[in-house]
Write a protein that holds these residues in place. Structure first.
Motif, PDB file in Angstrom:
ATOM      1  N   SER A 117      35.425  43.302  42.989  1.00 19.81           N
ATOM      2  CA  SER A 117      36.757  42.657  43.014  1.00 19.81           C
ATOM      3  C   SER A 117      37.002  42.164  44.194  1.00 19.81           C
ATOM      4  O   SER A 117      37.925  41.334  44.441  1.00 19.81           O
ATOM      5  CB  SER A 117      37.813  43.981  43.018  1.00 19.81           C
ATOM      6  OG  SER A 117      37.582  45.018  43.659  1.00 19.81           O
TER       7      SER A 117
ATOM      8  N   ASN B 155      43.097  39.237  34.483  1.00 19.48           N
ATOM      9  CA  ASN B 155      42.169  39.841  35.587  1.00 19.48           C
ATOM     10  C   ASN B 155      41.900  38.973  36.783  1.00 19.48           C
ATOM     11  O   ASN B 155      40.801  38.341  36.737  1.00 19.48           O
ATOM     12  CB  ASN B 155      40.947  40.428  34.914  1.00 19.48           C
ATOM     13  CG  ASN B 155      39.992  41.232  35.934  1.00 19.48           C
ATOM     14  OD1 ASN B 155      40.413  41.655  37.003  1.00 19.48           O
ATOM     15  ND2 ASN B 155      38.852  41.385  35.582  1.00 19.48           N
TER      16      ASN B 155
ATOM     17  N   ASP C 164      38.249  38.850  38.694  1.00 13.65           N
ATOM     18  CA  ASP C 164      37.140  38.599  38.018  1.00 13.65           C
ATOM     19  C   ASP C 164      36.621  37.340  38.728  1.00 13.65           C
ATOM     20  O   ASP C 164      36.860  36.235  38.540  1.00 13.65           O
ATOM     21  CB  ASP C 164      37.258  38.282  36.615  1.00 13.65           C
ATOM     22  CG  ASP C 164      36.048  38.336  35.939  1.00 13.65           C
ATOM     23  OD1 ASP C 164      34.986  37.637  36.278  1.00 13.65           O
ATOM     24  OD2 ASP C 164      35.793  38.328  34.998  1.00 13.65           O
TER      25      ASP C 164
END
Length: 366
Positions: free
Chosen positions: A58, A219, A222
């Motif tokens: 992350s 997300n 990503d």
């Protein structure tokens, strides 16, 4: 079949850093690491290793991989569980130690069961695909499909099919599967969307942007998809969106290089500063012998430093172990711009053997 004759790669030249031994090259962010008491059970160790891996993914900070390795490596081999082997294989994969990753995954696949075997199959399929070992990747994907039918297994097979001459069919089949699986878990849907973006880009389908945007909407951390989309924008001469995509990610090499390319194309006033920071970062990595991500350095040399000869050397070295489309495209571009297309001939032959075409490759058509 994997190409047996690797392109010749010149050995690295001696490094002569242009900075003093005491120079501070980069100010690293503070990271809190729990070192008070090492985990005493395999379950606790697995939780901590998994947490570090997630933080590495992350944030793009490779130190978390080091932290994970640091607490896992002392663990006795006779106390290794399937979960720990899969996690160690994941660490090996991130360090490009692919043979070691396979060694850890195979006993889990052959003797394990449940979620860890599924994760081992998926990790092995990814390793084999990244290295261009498509027959082995397909076997792992088929085993995954038998054990856990669904979007992840479909995506796994679609990617292998697309790399071996069936890109259009793979795309249409996966798209149909995605539309029929609206009730699937979010993680599965995002996995399929990311794969659809890759296949669409291979086919020069503008929907790649839509698929990748949807993934990032759910997300934002990503980093792989973020870099894929930024690279796609640059390939389509759209530098402006790259600035928004890469803002705040300058510490991630792949995104920082893409940002530098975009800034150069836009004559951005901060381009020189970022380029200089990247020069220092790469010089320090080469000096330490820790040049792990050769693709990023080759891209930097080709598109920022205008040094296709050096870019080609690193692209060839990178392609020996990583054969994803961005790796192949970079090598072909560097060989062309360096006027050394004969050095890319083994790569073209390998592509022909696998019937692999890609709109992103110079000379290929959709």
């Amino acid at each position: 079949m994997v190409l047996s004759t690797e392109p010749a790669v010149a050995g690295p030249s001696p490094i002569h850093p242009d900075f003093a031994d005491t120079a501070i090259l980069a100010q690293l962010p503070n990271v809190r690491v729990d070192t008070a008491q090492p985990p005493s059970s395999p379950e606790a160790l697995a939780r901590q290793v998994r947490d570090y891996i997630q933080q590495a993914r992350s944030t793009g900070d490779p130190r978390f991989i080091g932290y994970a390795e640091g607490i896992l490596s002392p663990w006795p081999e006779n106390r290794m569980t399937d979960e720990l082997r899969v996690l160690r294989a994941t660490l090996y994969q991130s360090q490009h130690k692919f043979d070691k990753a396979r060694t850890d995954l195979r006993p889990v696949i052959q003797q394990g069961h449940g979620p860890q075997r599924l994760q081992a199959l998926l990790t092995l399929a990814n390793v084999q695909t990244v290295q261009g070992r498509y027959d082995q990747a397909r076997t792992a994907c088929q085993q995954l499909q038998q054990a856990m039918p669904g979007l992840i297994a479909q995506s796994c097979l679609a990617l292998v099919d697309a790399r071996t001459g069936q890109a259009s069919e793979a795309y249409e089949k996966l798209l149909a599967g995605y539309r029929q699986a609206r009730g699937a878990a979010t993680a599965e849907q995002l996995w399929a969307l990311g794969t659809l973006g890759d296949l669409a880009a291979q086919l020069d389908n503008d929907k790649a942007e839509q698929y990748w945007r949807e993934v990032l909407l759910s997300n934002p951390d990503d980093l792989y998809i973020r870099a894929e989309l930024a690279d796609w924008y640059l390939q389509h001469h759209r530098a402006q969106p790259v600035l928004a995509l890469t803002r705040g990610y300058e510490k991630v090499d792949s995104l920082a290089v893409l940002r530098a390319i975009a800034m150069r194309r836009l004559d951005h006033p901060d381009a020189a500063s970022l380029v200089q920071r990247l020069r220092e970062r790469f010089s320090e990595a080469r000096w330490r012998g820790s040049m792990l991500h050769k693709r990023d350095y080759a891209r930097f040399q080709l598109h920022v430093e205008n040094n296709p000869e050096l870019a080609l050397e690193f692209a060839l070295a990178n392609w020996k172990t990583q054969r994803e489309p961005p790796d192949t495209r970079l090598l072909l571009l560097a060989a062309r711009d360096a006027g050394q297309t004969e050095r890319s001939r083994p790569v073209r032959q390998w592509l022909a053997r696998h019937h692999q075409t890609d709109a992103r490759y110079p000379g290929d058509t959709p």
